[in-house]
Motif scaffolding. Structure first.
Motif, PDB file in Angstrom:
ATOM      1  N   ALA A  22      51.529  60.426  41.250  1.00 45.44           N
ATOM      2  CA  ALA A  22      51.739  58.913  40.701  1.00 45.44           C
ATOM      3  C   ALA A  22      50.134  58.571  40.325  1.00 45.44           C
ATOM      4  O   ALA A  22      49.369  59.120  40.839  1.00 45.44           O
ATOM      5  N   ASP A  23      50.176  57.479  39.335  1.00 46.35           N
ATOM      6  CA  ASP A  23      48.759  57.030  38.804  1.00 46.35           C
ATOM      7  C   ASP A  23      48.704  55.661  38.482  1.00 46.35           C
ATOM      8  O   ASP A  23      48.274  55.172  37.721  1.00 46.35           O
ATOM      9  N   ALA A  24      49.686  54.998  39.421  1.00 47.29           N
ATOM     10  CA  ALA A  24      49.898  53.504  39.020  1.00 47.29           C
ATOM     11  C   ALA A  24      49.333  52.730  40.469  1.00 47.29           C
ATOM     12  O   ALA A  24      49.374  53.394  41.400  1.00 47.29           O
ATOM     13  N   LEU A  25      48.695  51.565  40.209  1.00 46.67           N
ATOM     14  CA  LEU A  25      48.492  50.733  41.369  1.00 46.67           C
ATOM     15  C   LEU A  25      49.879  50.423  41.767  1.00 46.67           C
ATOM     16  O   LEU A  25      50.876  50.103  41.219  1.00 46.67           O
ATOM     17  N   THR A  26      49.765  49.908  43.214  1.00 42.50           N
ATOM     18  CA  THR A  26      51.073  49.399  43.981  1.00 42.50           C
ATOM     19  C   THR A  26      50.546  48.153  44.510  1.00 42.50           C
ATOM     20  O   THR A  26      49.490  47.801  44.949  1.00 42.50           O
ATOM     21  N   ASN A  27      51.755  47.337  44.583  1.00 42.82           N
ATOM     22  CA  ASN A  27      51.757  46.140  45.255  1.00 42.82           C
ATOM     23  C   ASN A  27      50.392  45.162  45.028  1.00 42.82           C
ATOM     24  O   ASN A  27      49.807  44.858  45.622  1.00 42.82           O
ATOM     25  N   GLU A  28      50.160  44.801  43.563  1.00 44.61           N
ATOM     26  CA  GLU A  28      49.319  43.893  43.490  1.00 44.61           C
ATOM     27  C   GLU A  28      49.645  42.431  43.561  1.00 44.61           C
ATOM     28  O   GLU A  28      50.620  42.139  43.365  1.00 44.61           O
ATOM     29  N   GLN A  29      48.559  41.965  44.130  1.00 42.36           N
ATOM     30  CA  GLN A  29      48.849  40.475  44.308  1.00 42.36           C
ATOM     31  C   GLN A  29      47.595  39.902  44.113  1.00 42.36           C
ATOM     32  O   GLN A  29      46.403  40.508  44.196  1.00 42.36           O
ATOM     33  N   GLN A  30      47.719  38.587  43.260  1.00 40.21           N
ATOM     34  CA  GLN A  30      46.594  37.784  42.922  1.00 40.21           C
ATOM     35  C   GLN A  30      46.722  36.444  42.655  1.00 40.21           C
ATOM     36  O   GLN A  30      47.836  35.965  42.557  1.00 40.21           O
ATOM     37  N   ARG A  31      45.574  35.682  42.583  1.00 36.30           N
ATOM     38  CA  ARG A  31      45.648  34.347  42.386  1.00 36.30           C
ATOM     39  C   ARG A  31      44.315  34.034  41.796  1.00 36.30           C
ATOM     40  O   ARG A  31      43.059  34.192  42.133  1.00 36.30           O
ATOM     41  N   GLU A  32      44.241  33.982  40.673  1.00 34.86           N
ATOM     42  CA  GLU A  32      43.214  33.855  39.339  1.00 34.86           C
ATOM     43  C   GLU A  32      42.287  32.874  40.151  1.00 34.86           C
ATOM     44  O   GLU A  32      42.604  31.868  40.493  1.00 34.86           O
ATOM     45  N   GLY A  33      40.979  33.569  40.001  1.00 37.15           N
ATOM     46  CA  GLY A  33      39.754  32.532  40.498  1.00 37.15           C
ATOM     47  C   GLY A  33      39.517  32.744  42.053  1.00 37.15           C
ATOM     48  O   GLY A  33      38.703  32.137  42.583  1.00 37.15           O
ATOM     49  N   PHE A  34      40.509  33.417  42.579  1.00 35.28           N
ATOM     50  CA  PHE A  34      40.403  33.536  44.217  1.00 35.28           C
ATOM     51  C   PHE A  34      40.363  35.001  44.390  1.00 35.28           C
ATOM     52  O   PHE A  34      39.242  35.299  45.379  1.00 35.28           O
ATOM     53  N   TYR A  35      41.264  35.819  44.398  1.00 31.69           N
ATOM     54  CA  TYR A  35      41.420  37.065  44.916  1.00 31.69           C
ATOM     55  C   TYR A  35      42.373  37.862  44.098  1.00 31.69           C
ATOM     56  O   TYR A  35      43.263  37.323  43.252  1.00 31.69           O
ATOM     57  N   GLU A  76      39.496  42.550  45.661  1.00 32.35           N
ATOM     58  CA  GLU A  76      38.479  41.771  44.939  1.00 32.35           C
ATOM     59  C   GLU A  76      38.464  40.264  45.271  1.00 32.35           C
ATOM     60  O   GLU A  76      39.534  39.916  45.286  1.00 32.35           O
ATOM     61  N   ILE A  77      37.402  39.679  45.753  1.00 33.93           N
ATOM     62  CA  ILE A  77      37.079  38.085  46.081  1.00 33.93           C
ATOM     63  C   ILE A  77      36.387  37.774  45.191  1.00 33.93           C
ATOM     64  O   ILE A  77      35.145  37.865  44.790  1.00 33.93           O
ATOM     65  N   GLN A  78      36.820  36.621  44.409  1.00 36.15           N
ATOM     66  CA  GLN A  78      35.881  35.888  43.610  1.00 36.15           C
ATOM     67  C   GLN A  78      34.782  34.903  44.230  1.00 36.15           C
ATOM     68  O   GLN A  78      35.117  34.890  45.352  1.00 36.15           O
ATOM     69  N   ASN A 159      32.067  34.882  49.542  1.00 32.93           N
ATOM     70  CA  ASN A 159      31.192  35.285  48.169  1.00 32.93           C
ATOM     71  C   ASN A 159      30.568  34.216  47.591  1.00 32.93           C
ATOM     72  O   ASN A 159      30.956  33.212  47.083  1.00 32.93           O
ATOM     73  N   ARG A 160      29.198  34.093  47.858  1.00 30.10           N
ATOM     74  CA  ARG A 160      28.435  33.281  47.423  1.00 30.10           C
ATOM     75  C   ARG A 160      27.556  33.353  46.466  1.00 30.10           C
ATOM     76  O   ARG A 160      26.603  32.921  45.952  1.00 30.10           O
ATOM     77  N   SER A 161      27.988  34.731  45.266  1.00 30.25           N
ATOM     78  CA  SER A 161      27.179  35.025  44.307  1.00 30.25           C
ATOM     79  C   SER A 161      28.243  34.332  43.232  1.00 30.25           C
ATOM     80  O   SER A 161      29.146  33.330  43.291  1.00 30.25           O
ATOM     81  N   ASP A 162      27.669  34.581  41.873  1.00 27.91           N
ATOM     82  CA  ASP A 162      28.612  34.192  40.683  1.00 27.91           C
ATOM     83  C   ASP A 162      29.385  35.276  39.998  1.00 27.91           C
ATOM     84  O   ASP A 162      29.894  35.301  39.060  1.00 27.91           O
ATOM     85  N   GLU A 163      29.668  36.333  40.908  1.00 28.20           N
ATOM     86  CA  GLU A 163      30.336  37.643  40.375  1.00 28.20           C
ATOM     87  C   GLU A 163      31.325  38.063  41.508  1.00 28.20           C
ATOM     88  O   GLU A 163      30.916  37.909  42.734  1.00 28.20           O
ATOM     89  N   PRO A 164      32.528  38.611  41.335  1.00 32.50           N
ATOM     90  CA  PRO A 164      33.262  39.127  42.073  1.00 32.50           C
ATOM     91  C   PRO A 164      32.824  40.266  42.949  1.00 32.50           C
ATOM     92  O   PRO A 164      31.963  40.773  42.364  1.00 32.50           O
ATOM     93  N   CYS A 165      33.277  40.305  43.958  1.00 35.54           N
ATOM     94  CA  CYS A 165      33.000  41.465  45.218  1.00 35.54           C
ATOM     95  C   CYS A 165      34.284  42.260  45.226  1.00 35.54           C
ATOM     96  O   CYS A 165      35.480  41.844  45.459  1.00 35.54           O
TER      97      CYS A 165
END
Length: 177
Positions: A22-35, A76-78, A159-165
């Motif tokens: 398999a070569d796909a990500l699974t169970n992606e969850q996100q909230r734009e601007g947060f995680y 990934e944390i915004q 995350n106190r920077s201006d880039e995602p972590c």
């Protein structure tokens, strides 16, 4: 917002040879601007049987692993949201979606909206960016290559920077004695 990462699942094919199954990500969850997060691997027992166990990564939506199992996740944390009440509300939605087992107190949330308690043994490595690990007593700035072993307990990611972590995390079911 999805980070540029790929997931390859390698196993033994029907001919007994190693192969990318398999070569796909699974169970992606996100909230734009947060995680953003994806479960890269999960099991509901330990040790897993590499010859027989199927890929249940898409089925495990909880924050913590199933009893006796583990979760390997990319997260990934915004940068922290300036509106603290919005930050708390978004994370409360996530807590409900992932069946957070212990709700943070208002005092905890005042320390950081992401404060949460786990009953797991977690291995977390910072891959890209920087993030502050916040505990009840102190804070540590993590940069790429830094790893923390969390043995349960209250913590938050700030995350106190201006880039995602980008973090990679393995959560192992543990006995919370």
């Amino acid at each position: 917002m999805t980070p540029q990462i790929k997931r390859y699942l390698v196993g033994v094919d029907e001919a007994g040879r190693s192969s990318v199954l398999a070569d796909a990500l699974t169970n992606e969850q996100q909230r734009e601007g947060f995680y953003w997060r994806s479960t890269l691997w999960a099991t509901d027992h330990f040790p897993p049987d590499t010859a027989k166990d199927g890929d249940i990564s898409a089925e495990v939506v909880t924050r913590e692993p199933l009893p006796g199992g583990l979760i390997f996740r990319a997260l990934e944390i915004q940068p922290d949201e300036e509106d603290v009440e919005l930050h708390k509300a978004v994370l409360a939605e996530l807590d409900a979606q992932v069946a957070q087992s212990a709700e943070a107190s208002e005092a905890d949330k005042a320390r950081h909206p992401n404060m949460h308690r786990t009953r797991t043994l977690d291995f977390t490595t910072c891959v890209r960016g920087q993030i502050h690990l916040v505990t009840d007593e102190n804070e540590v700035l993590m940069t790429p290559g830094d790893t923390v072993v969390l043995r349960g307990g209250n913590h938050a990611w700030s995350n106190r920077s201006d880039e995602p972590c980008l973090l990679v995390v393995t959560l192992v079911d543990a006995d919370p004695k």
